[in-house]
Write a protein that holds these residues in place. Structure first.
Motif, PDB file in Angstrom:
ATOM      1  N   PRO A   1       0.730  -1.339   0.130  1.00  0.00           N
ATOM      2  CA  PRO A   1      -0.045   0.032  -0.047  1.00  0.00           C
ATOM      3  C   PRO A   1       1.018   1.283   0.128  1.00  0.00           C
ATOM      4  CG  PRO A   1      -0.183  -1.056   1.934  1.00  0.00           C
ATOM      5  CD  PRO A   1       0.691  -2.086   1.092  1.00  0.00           C
ATOM      6  N   LEU A   2       2.028   1.327   0.667  1.00  0.00           N
ATOM      7  CA  LEU A   2       3.008   2.287   0.431  1.00  0.00           C
ATOM      8  C   LEU A   2       3.810   2.581  -0.791  1.00  0.00           C
ATOM      9  CD1 LEU A   2       3.788   2.894   4.392  1.00  0.00           C
ATOM     10  CD2 LEU A   2       2.089   3.710   3.019  1.00  0.00           C
ATOM     11  N   GLY A   3       3.592   1.491  -1.688  1.00  0.00           N
ATOM     12  CA  GLY A   3       4.159   1.605  -2.947  1.00  0.00           C
ATOM     13  C   GLY A   3       5.606   0.640  -2.844  1.00  0.00           C
TER      14      GLY A   3
ATOM     15  N   ALA B   1       8.463   1.550  -3.177  1.00  0.00           N
ATOM     16  CA  ALA B   1       9.822   2.035  -2.554  1.00  0.00           C
ATOM     17  C   ALA B   1       9.934   1.208  -1.342  1.00  0.00           C
ATOM     18  CB  ALA B   1       9.615   3.567  -2.258  1.00  0.00           C
ATOM     19  N   PHE B   2       9.199   0.702  -0.689  1.00  0.00           N
ATOM     20  CA  PHE B   2       9.536  -0.024   0.513  1.00  0.00           C
ATOM     21  C   PHE B   2       9.226  -1.406   0.317  1.00  0.00           C
ATOM     22  CE2 PHE B   2       7.447   4.059   1.572  1.00  0.00           C
ATOM     23  CZ  PHE B   2       8.451   4.791   2.367  1.00  0.00           C
TER      24      PHE B   2
ATOM     25  N   GLU C   1       0.508  -2.056   7.491  1.00  0.00           N
ATOM     26  CA  GLU C   1      -0.110  -1.305   6.536  1.00  0.00           C
ATOM     27  C   GLU C   1      -1.009  -2.330   5.633  1.00  0.00           C
ATOM     28  OE1 GLU C   1       2.768  -0.309   7.364  1.00  0.00           O
ATOM     29  OE2 GLU C   1       2.820   1.517   8.421  1.00  0.00           O
TER      30      GLU C   1
ATOM     31  N   ARG D   1      -3.830  -3.699   7.121  1.00  0.00           N
ATOM     32  CA  ARG D   1      -4.890  -2.819   7.204  1.00  0.00           C
ATOM     33  C   ARG D   1      -5.629  -2.589   5.890  1.00  0.00           C
ATOM     34  NH1 ARG D   1      -3.895   3.012   9.692  1.00  0.00           N
ATOM     35  NH2 ARG D   1      -6.029   3.827   9.638  1.00  0.00           N
ATOM     36  N   TYR D   2      -4.958  -2.664   4.785  1.00  0.00           N
ATOM     37  CA  TYR D   2      -5.477  -2.349   3.447  1.00  0.00           C
ATOM     38  C   TYR D   2      -6.121  -3.751   2.949  1.00  0.00           C
ATOM     39  CZ  TYR D   2      -5.569  -1.364  -1.480  1.00  0.00           C
ATOM     40  OH  TYR D   2      -5.823  -0.974  -2.723  1.00  0.00           O
TER      41      TYR D   2
ATOM     42  N   ASN E   1      -9.638  -4.654   4.488  1.00  0.00           N
ATOM     43  CA  ASN E   1     -10.979  -3.784   3.868  1.00  0.00           C
ATOM     44  C   ASN E   1     -11.110  -4.544   2.424  1.00  0.00           C
ATOM     45  OD1 ASN E   1     -12.714  -1.608   3.512  1.00  0.00           O
ATOM     46  ND2 ASN E   1     -11.245  -1.172   1.782  1.00  0.00           N
TER      47      ASN E   1
ATOM     48  N   LEU F   1     -14.924  -5.859   1.464  1.00  0.00           N
ATOM     49  CA  LEU F   1     -15.281  -5.008   0.570  1.00  0.00           C
ATOM     50  C   LEU F   1     -14.938  -5.193  -1.085  1.00  0.00           C
ATOM     51  CD1 LEU F   1     -15.909  -2.057   2.630  1.00  0.00           C
ATOM     52  CD2 LEU F   1     -17.582  -3.574   2.205  1.00  0.00           C
TER      53      LEU F   1
ATOM     54  N   ASP G   1      -3.225   8.610  -3.962  1.00  0.00           N
ATOM     55  CA  ASP G   1      -2.672   7.847  -2.856  1.00  0.00           C
ATOM     56  C   ASP G   1      -1.622   8.542  -1.996  1.00  0.00           C
ATOM     57  OD1 ASP G   1      -3.979   5.760  -3.747  1.00  0.00           O
ATOM     58  OD2 ASP G   1      -2.633   4.674  -4.499  1.00  0.00           O
TER      59      ASP G   1
ATOM     60  N   PRO H   1      -3.328   6.412   0.940  1.00  0.00           N
ATOM     61  CA  PRO H   1      -2.484   5.161   0.503  1.00  0.00           C
ATOM     62  C   PRO H   1      -3.341   3.852   1.133  1.00  0.00           C
ATOM     63  CG  PRO H   1      -1.387   6.377   2.158  1.00  0.00           C
ATOM     64  CD  PRO H   1      -2.272   7.270   1.858  1.00  0.00           C
ATOM     65  N   LEU H   2      -3.979   4.162   2.031  1.00  0.00           N
ATOM     66  CA  LEU H   2      -4.671   2.669   2.525  1.00  0.00           C
ATOM     67  C   LEU H   2      -6.045   2.668   1.904  1.00  0.00           C
ATOM     68  CD1 LEU H   2      -3.774   2.591   6.536  1.00  0.00           C
ATOM     69  CD2 LEU H   2      -2.465   1.929   4.289  1.00  0.00           C
TER      70      LEU H   2
ATOM     71  N   ALA I   1     -11.315   3.797   2.047  1.00  0.00           N
ATOM     72  CA  ALA I   1     -11.972   3.130   3.446  1.00  0.00           C
ATOM     73  C   ALA I   1     -11.949   3.962   4.457  1.00  0.00           C
ATOM     74  CB  ALA I   1     -11.808   1.922   3.698  1.00  0.00           C
ATOM     75  N   PHE I   2     -10.890   4.776   4.572  1.00  0.00           N
ATOM     76  CA  PHE I   2     -10.322   5.388   5.845  1.00  0.00           C
ATOM     77  C   PHE I   2     -10.220   6.653   5.530  1.00  0.00           C
ATOM     78  CE2 PHE I   2      -8.383   1.034   5.862  1.00  0.00           C
ATOM     79  CZ  PHE I   2      -8.678   0.487   7.011  1.00  0.00           C
TER      80      PHE I   2
ATOM     81  N   GLU J   1      -7.334   9.296   9.444  1.00  0.00           N
ATOM     82  CA  GLU J   1      -7.070   7.808   9.835  1.00  0.00           C
ATOM     83  C   GLU J   1      -5.667   7.287   9.389  1.00  0.00           C
ATOM     84  OE1 GLU J   1     -11.036   5.515  10.969  1.00  0.00           O
ATOM     85  OE2 GLU J   1     -11.216   6.560   8.870  1.00  0.00           O
ATOM     86  N   GLN J   2      -5.359   7.926   8.372  1.00  0.00           N
ATOM     87  CA  GLN J   2      -3.782   7.524   7.590  1.00  0.00           C
ATOM     88  C   GLN J   2      -2.988   8.588   7.266  1.00  0.00           C
ATOM     89  OE1 GLN J   2      -4.927   6.168   3.470  1.00  0.00           O
ATOM     90  NE2 GLN J   2      -6.991   6.617   4.044  1.00  0.00           N
TER      91      GLN J   2
ATOM     92  N   GLU K   1       0.689   7.349   7.394  1.00  0.00           N
ATOM     93  CA  GLU K   1       0.888   6.214   6.011  1.00  0.00           C
ATOM     94  C   GLU K   1       1.101   7.443   4.840  1.00  0.00           C
ATOM     95  OE1 GLU K   1      -1.171   5.934   8.335  1.00  0.00           O
ATOM     96  OE2 GLU K   1      -0.720   3.929   9.248  1.00  0.00           O
TER      97      GLU K   1
ATOM     98  N   ARG L   1       4.588   9.114   4.678  1.00  0.00           N
ATOM     99  CA  ARG L   1       5.627   8.048   4.332  1.00  0.00           C
ATOM    100  C   ARG L   1       5.486   7.916   2.660  1.00  0.00           C
ATOM    101  NH1 ARG L   1       5.552   2.286   7.148  1.00  0.00           N
ATOM    102  NH2 ARG L   1       7.575   1.926   5.970  1.00  0.00           N
ATOM    103  N   TYR L   2       4.142   7.818   2.538  1.00  0.00           N
ATOM    104  CA  TYR L   2       4.044   7.718   0.560  1.00  0.00           C
ATOM    105  C   TYR L   2       4.405   9.075   0.154  1.00  0.00           C
ATOM    106  CZ  TYR L   2       1.523   6.303  -3.572  1.00  0.00           C
ATOM    107  OH  TYR L   2       1.123   5.947  -4.734  1.00  0.00           O
TER     108      TYR L   2
ATOM    109  N   ASN M   1       8.250   9.652  -0.556  1.00  0.00           N
ATOM    110  CA  ASN M   1       8.757   8.978  -1.682  1.00  0.00           C
ATOM    111  C   ASN M   1       8.323   9.559  -3.029  1.00  0.00           C
ATOM    112  OD1 ASN M   1      10.132   6.674  -2.899  1.00  0.00           O
ATOM    113  ND2 ASN M   1       8.239   6.288  -3.603  1.00  0.00           N
TER     114      ASN M   1
END
Lengths: 240, 240
Positions: free
Chosen positions: A119-121, A123-124, A132, A135-136, A139, A143, B115, B119-120, B123-124, B128-129, B132, B135-136, B139
């Motif tokens: 979810p953070l791309g 790069a990580f 993360e 959490r992603y 959902n 859904l 994103d 990024p998550l 839904a959030f 709530e993010q 994250e 961090r996203y 980069n």
């Protein structure tokens, strides 16, 4: 002259949607990324073409397909090209646009599937974004996965149940096969729960799998295995 | 019969890329989502069409464009349709595919921009993010934003500097205008750093902005403002 497919050799990735169409069409192609460097292939051959200053239409990223002088990039765009030249899509405008629209919804869905573990791309590493990803994925499984699969089931149902578009195979049917196969690999528990609600989609997967050229391809060394380097990764902690 | 554009009325979003093409083409269209419910518009009208069981080609999500009986979904697909019917894309296959390929790279880039604050996923809430998103975004600003803008600058340069494709305006030029405008809104500090390295892209933005129909559109109430509900959001904490 055979097509040249350019895609990273390390995993199926997005290139696999293109391979399935080329294989079903019995189109001659060279999988450049999977040739050795001595044969003029591998990652250096991909980068060389992407970075060649004389190319007026440089692709942003693999996959791309070279057809003579033409270079076509973006998975769904490549499939539209193959569909038009190998009878894997309707010839009329409405049918062509609709097939492509479905493929672009697959593109979006594939990105969501990728993001379950990244979810953070890119790069990580996965290990740097496990919390993360969890959490992603929660959902996603609750859904998004049912929503997408139910959508394609609805389209199938409204079109008579056997094909997504028209009365014959198109590239979108082949892509849906790959989606189901990949999701079964990555999320076996979630898919076991969801599959009974999308029977036509599963039947389509099964029908594509036994098409002679697809079956031959899947049994060949040209088909790579699913693994934890591609879009569809089996991380049991995400499949709960 | 005018086109009917279906897109959420709350913000510019992905629908804006379609609006810019329709406006530049002087195409007649009704922005259904922005009509009142009493006029048969708004969100209920969008959902009604998406969920109508008699429609054989239901779109997965807005935006979609109704052209008579035809319903075309997916932003880039809609633009390909408009490009073909309103001389906003080359007519030959190679030019058509190339323009669309560039638009699909815009689609990918827009998703990355989205994103930065989500990024998550949707839904959030952003709140709530936030960690994250930070961090996203770090980069994104360091690597992805320069990479994407430099890519389009390269394409412009190799094509003579004034247009992305051919020697006249196409829908991809209009989309690049929106990208630059949105990025300036969302990331003014980062864009101030990057803009000197992509002068042709900035000149393209400026040239599109003063096209008579675009200028008239931008000055009209049909153009919504950028805000923190759309793709391009100004969260200063992400622009560092």
């Amino acid at each position: 002259m055979p097509y040249e497919l350019y895609y990273w050799p390390s995993n199926q990735g997005r290139g696999e949607f293109v391979r399935l169409a080329l294989e079903d069409a019995a189109a001659e192609y060279i999988d450049i990324g999977r040739l050795s460097e001595a044969e003029g292939g591998g990652v250096p051959a991909i980068l060389k073409l992407m970075n060649a200053p004389e190319i007026k239409t440089p692709p942003f990223a693999p996959p791309f397909l070279k057809a003579g002088e033409l270079i076509v990039g973006q998975t769904a765009n490549i499939l539209m090209f193959i569909g038009a030249h190998h009878q894997l899509a309707p010839a009329d405008e409405a049918g062509r646009l609709w097939t492509h629209q479905l493929q672009l919804s697959v593109t979006d869905f594939v990105k969501e599937i990728h993001d379950t573990h990244h979810p953070l791309g890119a790069a990580f590493y996965y290990e740097e974004q496990k919390a993360e990803a969890k959490r992603y994925s929660e959902n996603f499984l609750k859904l998004r996965l049912p929503k997408s699969l139910t959508y394609f089931e609805t389209v199938l149902t409204r079109n008579g149940g056997r094909h997504l578009v028209g009365s014959a195979i198109t590239y979108i049917d082949l892509s849906l096969f790959q989606l189901v196969a990949g999701l079964r690999y990555a999320f076996p528990r979630a898919m076991a729960r969801i599959e009974p609600s999308v029977p036509r989609l599963i039947a389509l997967h099964d029908a594509v799998q036994v098409r002679p050229r697809i079956a031959a391809y899947l049994a060949s060394p040209r088909r790579m295995e699913f693994d934890e380097k591609g879009v569809f990764r089996r991380y049991p902690e995400l499949d709960e």
